[in-house]
Design a protein around this motif. Sequence first.
Motif, mmCIF file in Angstrom:
data_model
loop_
_atom_site.group_PDB
_atom_site.id
_atom_site.type_symbol
_atom_site.label_atom_id
_atom_site.label_comp_id
_atom_site.label_asym_id
_atom_site.label_seq_id
_atom_site.Cartn_x
_atom_site.Cartn_y
_atom_site.Cartn_z
ATOM 1 N N MET A 1 35.612 22.440 34.250
ATOM 2 C CA MET A 1 36.312 23.592 33.704
ATOM 3 C C MET A 1 37.082 24.297 34.815
ATOM 4 N N LYS A 2 38.278 24.759 34.504
ATOM 5 C CA LYS A 2 39.096 25.497 35.456
ATOM 6 C C LYS A 2 39.220 26.951 34.991
ATOM 7 N N ILE A 3 38.859 27.853 35.872
ATOM 8 C CA ILE A 3 38.888 29.277 35.558
ATOM 9 C C ILE A 3 39.794 29.986 36.552
ATOM 10 N N CYS A 4 40.576 30.919 36.051
ATOM 11 C CA CYS A 4 41.413 31.760 36.912
ATOM 12 C C CYS A 4 40.966 33.214 36.736
ATOM 13 N N VAL A 5 40.893 33.936 37.835
ATOM 14 C CA VAL A 5 40.545 35.350 37.798
ATOM 15 C C VAL A 5 41.704 36.152 38.384
ATOM 16 N N CYS A 6 42.190 37.117 37.620
ATOM 17 C CA CYS A 6 43.256 38.003 38.093
ATOM 18 C C CYS A 6 42.611 39.199 38.789
ATOM 19 N N ALA A 7 42.967 39.423 40.039
ATOM 20 C CA ALA A 7 42.365 40.508 40.813
ATOM 21 C C ALA A 7 43.456 41.357 41.452
ATOM 22 N N LYS A 8 43.120 42.605 41.727
ATOM 23 C CA LYS A 8 44.089 43.519 42.328
ATOM 24 C C LYS A 8 43.425 44.351 43.420
ATOM 25 N N GLN A 9 44.151 44.520 44.511
ATOM 26 C CA GLN A 9 43.702 45.429 45.560
ATOM 27 C C GLN A 9 44.241 46.818 45.224
ATOM 28 N N VAL A 10 43.345 47.795 45.148
ATOM 29 C CA VAL A 10 43.732 49.146 44.739
ATOM 30 C C VAL A 10 43.236 50.163 45.762
ATOM 31 N N ALA A 39 36.085 42.917 39.794
ATOM 32 C CA ALA A 39 34.850 42.385 40.379
ATOM 33 C C ALA A 39 33.922 41.892 39.275
ATOM 34 N N ASN A 40 33.868 42.623 38.163
ATOM 35 C CA ASN A 40 33.074 42.165 37.015
ATOM 36 C C ASN A 40 33.650 40.891 36.418
ATOM 37 N N ALA A 41 34.989 40.793 36.403
ATOM 38 C CA ALA A 41 35.639 39.586 35.891
ATOM 39 C C ALA A 41 35.293 38.383 36.762
ATOM 40 N N ILE A 115 40.888 32.502 31.552
ATOM 41 C CA ILE A 115 41.442 33.429 32.533
ATOM 42 C C ILE A 115 40.722 34.756 32.353
ATOM 43 N N PHE A 116 40.118 35.223 33.427
ATOM 44 C CA PHE A 116 39.418 36.506 33.396
ATOM 45 C C PHE A 116 40.241 37.567 34.118
ATOM 46 N N GLY A 117 40.121 38.788 33.664
ATOM 47 C CA GLY A 117 40.734 39.920 34.347
ATOM 48 C C GLY A 117 39.920 41.159 34.047
ATOM 49 N N GLY A 118 40.081 42.184 34.850
ATOM 50 C CA GLY A 118 39.402 43.435 34.571
ATOM 51 C C GLY A 118 40.043 44.141 33.391
#
Length: 262
Positions: A1-10, A39-41, A115-118
């Motif tokens: 399985m391939k998973i992508c997580v979208c993250a942001k520096q804030v 981070a939860n994502a 695809i996960f994101g916060g």
Amino acid sequence: MKICVCAKQVPDTNEVRIDPAKGTLIREGVPSILNPDDANALEAALQIKDKYQDTTISVISMGPPQATYMLRECLAMGADEAVLLSDRAFGGADTCATSTTIAAGIKMLGDMDIIFGGRQAIDGDTAQVGPQVAMRLGIPVVTYVQEIVDYTGDKIKVQRQLEDGYELIEVKLPCFLTCVKELNEPRYMSVGSIVDAYKKDIKVYNHEDVNLDPKDCGLNASPTQVFRSFTPPVKGKGEMLQGSNKDMAKELVIKLKEKHLI
């Protein structure tokens, strides 16, 4: 399985201040952190990887070069690779232009199962980017995920948080899931994993790498623009009334009449 997580520096919102003269954020000296919901994502993706060993996790972010520090934190937590979308052409992007860029970056990574994101970023609080990315990729999205109930290979069942309960939703893969803090508790990094994270390369893509025209990203493609930010004036100290309900109601009416509110 391939998973992508979208993250942001804030910026750490506990340290953010606004210049009263310019009406702009004072970023100097303000520490930057991994967006909490992201981070939860990432933790959600890592828990799937713990259960299914053939899983690979890619983390993608759009931001300035210093966002690589946040991405190394993601690698130290357990992500397999990290990609930074960084280019002056991306500057000034609103949620519309941001989602265009992130979707283009994900396409460069190849087909993803999940695809996960916060839920949202603490510096903007719009909760728009995740659904917009899903729209641009042409995949279903479930927002406010508070629990992953079941995964069957081509479908995933989740609880979607509501104000007075939750919805139980089953969705086909590929899909986009935005996560809330109630979903899990993000894991800590170990010293060894931090060392390993700095041995990995972080791919940096510009607008040409993701096949975007400058007019289709950044400020040029942002229909929303912020003209001014300001701190609301401090309200006066409230007055507490004491006594029986009858006496307090009588006194309240007198004070409202004095202020010509009734």
